[in-house]
Write a protein that holds these residues in place. Structure first.
Motif, PDB file in Angstrom:
ATOM      1  N   GLN A 244     -31.559   4.105 -15.726  1.00  0.00           N
ATOM      2  CA  GLN A 244     -30.450   3.658 -14.866  1.00  0.00           C
ATOM      3  C   GLN A 244     -29.228   4.533 -15.130  1.00  0.00           C
ATOM      4  O   GLN A 244     -28.937   4.868 -16.275  1.00  0.00           O
ATOM      5  CB  GLN A 244     -30.119   2.198 -15.165  1.00  0.00           C
ATOM      6  CG  GLN A 244     -29.020   1.608 -14.298  1.00  0.00           C
ATOM      7  CD  GLN A 244     -28.566   0.260 -14.841  1.00  0.00           C
ATOM      8  OE1 GLN A 244     -27.844   0.208 -15.828  1.00  0.00           O
ATOM      9  NE2 GLN A 244     -28.993  -0.822 -14.213  1.00  0.00           N
ATOM     10  N   THR A 245     -28.544   4.927 -14.065  1.00  0.00           N
ATOM     11  CA  THR A 245     -27.295   5.681 -14.199  1.00  0.00           C
ATOM     12  C   THR A 245     -26.171   4.864 -13.574  1.00  0.00           C
ATOM     13  O   THR A 245     -26.286   4.410 -12.429  1.00  0.00           O
ATOM     14  CB  THR A 245     -27.389   7.046 -13.490  1.00  0.00           C
ATOM     15  OG1 THR A 245     -28.456   7.800 -14.080  1.00  0.00           O
ATOM     16  CG2 THR A 245     -26.081   7.825 -13.655  1.00  0.00           C
ATOM     17  N   GLN A 246     -25.102   4.664 -14.351  1.00  0.00           N
ATOM     18  CA  GLN A 246     -23.960   3.880 -13.863  1.00  0.00           C
ATOM     19  C   GLN A 246     -22.775   4.797 -13.583  1.00  0.00           C
ATOM     20  O   GLN A 246     -22.383   5.587 -14.433  1.00  0.00           O
ATOM     21  CB  GLN A 246     -23.542   2.841 -14.902  1.00  0.00           C
ATOM     22  CG  GLN A 246     -22.236   2.116 -14.555  1.00  0.00           C
ATOM     23  CD  GLN A 246     -21.770   1.185 -15.650  1.00  0.00           C
ATOM     24  OE1 GLN A 246     -22.534   0.363 -16.135  1.00  0.00           O
ATOM     25  NE2 GLN A 246     -20.502   1.315 -16.056  1.00  0.00           N
TER      26      GLN A 246
ATOM     27  N   ASN B  36     -27.546  -4.381 -12.063  1.00  0.00           N
ATOM     28  CA  ASN B  36     -26.811  -3.208 -11.548  1.00  0.00           C
ATOM     29  C   ASN B  36     -25.342  -3.500 -11.261  1.00  0.00           C
ATOM     30  O   ASN B  36     -24.752  -2.952 -10.328  1.00  0.00           O
ATOM     31  CB  ASN B  36     -27.485  -2.647 -10.296  1.00  0.00           C
ATOM     32  CG  ASN B  36     -28.801  -1.962 -10.617  1.00  0.00           C
ATOM     33  OD1 ASN B  36     -28.855  -1.129 -11.522  1.00  0.00           O
ATOM     34  ND2 ASN B  36     -29.854  -2.330  -9.918  1.00  0.00           N
ATOM     35  N   VAL B  37     -24.760  -4.378 -12.050  1.00  0.00           N
ATOM     36  CA  VAL B  37     -23.317  -4.636 -11.969  1.00  0.00           C
ATOM     37  C   VAL B  37     -22.643  -3.718 -12.994  1.00  0.00           C
ATOM     38  O   VAL B  37     -23.008  -3.732 -14.170  1.00  0.00           O
ATOM     39  CB  VAL B  37     -22.991  -6.110 -12.286  1.00  0.00           C
ATOM     40  CG1 VAL B  37     -21.488  -6.310 -12.383  1.00  0.00           C
ATOM     41  CG2 VAL B  37     -23.592  -7.020 -11.223  1.00  0.00           C
TER      42      VAL B  37
END
Length: 287
Positions: free
Chosen positions: A2-4, A114-115
């Motif tokens: 995951q990339t934020q 995904n917050v």
């Protein structure tokens, strides 16, 4: 994987991890104050304690209780609010959220959903104590609060005794002396220790000395306030294991020393049995 991208979508709800002062209200940052003022909700470990602090800062946003007793049930509710666009600022009673509090549960739920989770830098009791301890700041190991029972503490104390890093943990005043005495059963009395209390407050104090000296101090002076305890790294020479000793023998043999003399010299210099080193050397050679 995951990339934020924390600020890619300003319309999206977010979780801000906001550090609060550990004693001196002046340590609140400009950014932290702004985030707290702008947040739709403030998730607080103790709404009463945090409410006093927020009131002094002139912040009156809606608070929700988020603590170890309701964290698993409350986290999905807060995530749903953020998915609907709300901004939530999570705070601890003092210092950094997630450090010695249940904040990580909400962080995990946000990541799963995904917050974005946006951390702010700020006060931390163990880091504040570390930089004034006089011990090497890297590496260090932070343990939070040790278990209360002596039998459960012992494995941690054995690890601290052997550690080449500065060791840090928190302790309550009514348990401090007992924990220090338990340490003396595992660590040498000359090991250097720092006990820091009331950090950033008017009665801030650092008690520095050997473990035995610090124990004696607290037998004469009642501990007051929450403590950060720091233990200096173990600087004793690490004894070589058998593989290292066999390697030393091989190095001498490679330089022209006979096997018999090399084993004798290494055994004598390292204080080990010549016969056992002989056996280990030939076992290694047979592999």
């Amino acid at each position: 994987m995951q990339t934020q991208h924390s600020y890619a979508n300003d319309q999206q709800g977010k979780l801000y991890l906001v550090p609060t002062p550990i004693g001196n209200l002046e340590d609140i940052t400009i950014r932290a104050k702004r985030i707290l003022e702008e947040a739709d909700y403030i998730a607080a470990e103790d709404t009463r304690t945090s409410g006093i602090m927020l009131d002094r800062l002139g912040i009156h946003n809606k608070m929700v209780a988020f603590h170890k007793f309701n964290s698993k049930e409350k986290a999905p509710e807060l995530v749903k609010l953020m998915q609907e666009g709300a901004t939530i600022a999570e705070i601890s009673d003092a210092g950094m959220p997630v450090i010695s509090d249940p904040g990580y549960i909400l962080v995990q739920e946000c990541i799963k959903s995904n917050v974005p989770v946006v951390p702010l830098p700020g006060p931390s009791a163990f880091a504040t104590a570390l930089i004034a301890s006089g011990f090497d700041g890297q590496p260090f190991t932070y343990y939070g609060f040790l278990p209360r029972k002596a039998s459960q503490q012992r494995p941690f104390l054995e690890e601290i005794n052997a550690s080449r890093a500065t060791s840090i943990f928190y302790e309550a005043p009514h348990r401090l002396l007992k924990t220090l005495e338990q340490m003396l059963e595992v660590l040498p009395g000359g090991r250097q220790v720092v006990c820091a209390r009331e950090l950033t407050k008017i009665h801030e104090e650092f008690i520095r000395g050997s473990l035995e000296e610090v124990i004696q101090h607290f037998k004469e002076v009642d501990p007051r306030g929450e403590f950060v305890v720091l233990v200096s790294p173990n600087t004793e020479e690490k004894p070589l294991d058998w593989a290292d000793l066999v390697k030393l023998v091989k190095e001498q043999v490679a330089q022209g020393v006979s096997k018999k003399d090399a084993i004798k010299q290494v055994a004598k210099s390292q204080g080990v049995s010549k016969n056992e080193l002989y056996d280990r050397y030939h076992q290694e050679g047979a592999k």
